[in-house]
Design a protein around this motif. Sequence first.
Motif, short mmCIF file in Angstrom:
data_model
loop_
_atom_site.label_atom_id
_atom_site.label_comp_id
_atom_site.label_asym_id
_atom_site.label_seq_id
_atom_site.Cartn_x
_atom_site.Cartn_y
_atom_site.Cartn_z
N LEU A 8 29.51 -17.30 27.15
CA LEU A 8 29.01 -18.46 26.42
C LEU A 8 27.50 -18.40 26.23
O LEU A 8 26.98 -18.76 25.17
CB LEU A 8 29.40 -19.76 27.13
N VAL A 9 26.79 -17.92 27.23
CA VAL A 9 25.34 -17.77 27.11
C VAL A 9 25.00 -16.74 26.05
O VAL A 9 24.11 -16.94 25.22
CB VAL A 9 24.72 -17.40 28.47
N ALA A 10 25.73 -15.63 26.03
CA ALA A 10 25.51 -14.59 25.03
C ALA A 10 25.82 -15.12 23.63
O ALA A 10 25.09 -14.85 22.67
CB ALA A 10 26.36 -13.36 25.34
N LEU A 11 26.90 -15.87 23.50
CA LEU A 11 27.26 -16.46 22.22
C LEU A 11 26.21 -17.46 21.76
O LEU A 11 25.86 -17.52 20.58
CB LEU A 11 28.63 -17.14 22.33
N THR A 15 24.08 -17.37 18.26
CA THR A 15 24.02 -18.47 17.30
C THR A 15 22.59 -18.92 17.06
O THR A 15 22.24 -19.30 15.95
CB THR A 15 24.88 -19.67 17.76
N ASP A 16 21.74 -18.86 18.07
CA ASP A 16 20.32 -19.18 17.88
C ASP A 16 19.67 -18.22 16.90
O ASP A 16 18.86 -18.62 16.06
CB ASP A 16 19.58 -19.16 19.22
N ILE A 17 20.03 -16.94 16.99
CA ILE A 17 19.49 -15.94 16.06
C ILE A 17 19.97 -16.23 14.64
O ILE A 17 19.19 -16.20 13.69
CB ILE A 17 19.90 -14.52 16.51
N MET A 22 18.93 -18.37 9.11
CA MET A 22 19.31 -19.30 8.05
C MET A 22 18.17 -20.25 7.71
O MET A 22 18.08 -20.74 6.58
CB MET A 22 20.54 -20.11 8.46
N GLN A 23 17.27 -20.52 8.63
CA GLN A 23 16.19 -21.47 8.40
C GLN A 23 14.95 -20.82 7.80
O GLN A 23 13.96 -21.48 7.58
CB GLN A 23 15.83 -22.18 9.70
#
Length: 59
Positions: A8-11, A15-17, A22-23
């Motif tokens: 979950l930490v890796a996921l 997702t942060d990347i 996207m921003q």
Amino acid sequence: MEQVIAELVALNKKTDIIIGIMQKPENRFLKILEILGNAAGVVGLLAVIEIIRTWIIGG
């Protein structure tokens, strides 16, 4: 349980990347091309509608 937490930490990092990518501010030239492409699509759709309308009404 620890493996699930590690996954979950890796996921979460992935997702942060993705969110960071996207921003990113878009290139102004590409934004203008996108708007022009959308406008051309709308004009094309209206032309098709006009052709179909002409077929139906016969005029």
